[in-house]
Write an enzyme that holds these catalytic residues in place. Sequence first.
Site, PDB file in Angstrom:
ATOM      1  N   GLY A 114       0.776  -1.221   0.000  1.00 35.40           N
ATOM      2  CA  GLY A 114       0.000   0.000   0.000  1.00 35.40           C
ATOM      3  C   GLY A 114       0.815   1.283   0.000  1.00 35.40           C
ATOM      4  O   GLY A 114       2.034   1.285  -0.110  1.00 35.40           O
ATOM      5  N   ASP A 123      17.085  -8.602   0.091  1.00 36.21           N
ATOM      6  CA  ASP A 123      17.177  -9.999   0.516  1.00 36.21           C
ATOM      7  C   ASP A 123      17.105 -10.972  -0.653  1.00 36.21           C
ATOM      8  O   ASP A 123      17.440 -12.145  -0.507  1.00 36.21           O
ATOM      9  CB  ASP A 123      16.071 -10.313   1.527  1.00 36.21           C
ATOM     10  CG  ASP A 123      14.689  -9.997   0.976  1.00 36.21           C
ATOM     11  OD1 ASP A 123      14.351  -8.804   0.903  1.00 36.21           O
ATOM     12  OD2 ASP A 123      13.968 -10.935   0.606  1.00 36.21           O
TER      13      ASP A 123
END
Length: 363
Positions: free
Chosen positions: A220, A333
């Site tokens: 969002g 990551d």
Amino acid sequence: MTERYLILEDGSAYAGKAFGSLATTTGEIVANSTMNGYQEIISNQIYHNQIIVFTQSSIGNTGLDQNAYESILPSAKGVIVREYENLATDHFKRISLDKYLKQHKIPGIYDVDTREIRHHLQKRGNMKASIVDVADDHAFDQLHATVLTNQQVAQVATPKPFPNPDEGANVVVVDFGLKSGILRELSHRDCNVTVVPWNFSAAQILDLDPDGIVLSTGPGSPENLPISILDMITDVQSQAPLFAMGLGHELFALANGAKISQLTVEHHGSNHPIREIITNEIFFSGQEQGYAVDPKSIDHAKLFITHIDLVNGTVQGLRHRDYPAFSVQFSPDGAPGPKDSVGLFDDFMEIMARRRDSNDDRY
């Protein structure tokens, strides 16, 4: 096979065959160009309330690995693919994508030209979509009437703190929609992690005596979160090393006076070339980006730009001039995606070590 339809807010409709759940659903439609790692993508909380269109031609042909989930409960609204391979099990006894989607009530459609859908979205921009049984006027009326929630972080983030213990640096991770890849990288570096809810105050975070603080990724718009989050970031960035990524990066920018704009077309994939400005090094990153920092709004007395996207020029990294605080828009990551930027976690570890070894408060 059951025929189902993907319908778009602009009146477009695409027929295909059903797999996964047979539920009717509505969400924001996004296209992802990653060549592998569909399991990590579907279980990533960044895709909360979104229907994911995979441009990779064949999905489902490896089975799902219990060690590769990015969240326990996925919150994507749907999955659209060109070809679906119903691999029930392999010698690792992994479940099929079809069974996984049914378990979590996520509908899917295959036998659809997903690259054509992506080209359509690039021309028309972000929009809502539905997966339905019949593409009639009623279905389109329902789609137009549906209002998607803007409380996405509150719906996916942990409501209570929990530990991921080890014996190394004490790291507090603020959960805005945390993906497991972040915890894996911290665990690889023996960090003693405490994950806290997104609405924890600065005082509650600092009471945990962190060596460092991570602001996680999440779904969002950052502007849907209360201003208290920005106040928290302003307070903690001067008290402990801070590493922010994704939604955390956008919030870090807002807390330091920058502005955020929504991209006309979201960027989802693992093929984005990023340039690190200070070294001029170019690497590729995983992207789940719907918003970007406005470079003209950056207060250069506070922040300087460390990384940019070579495709569209968007700001991909920031660093504070006065505090050991930095952020990146992309996913360092690499879950899924390239591991080119995983060294940023090592940079964070080094900053924390320098702070611990310092004899005063200036670090």
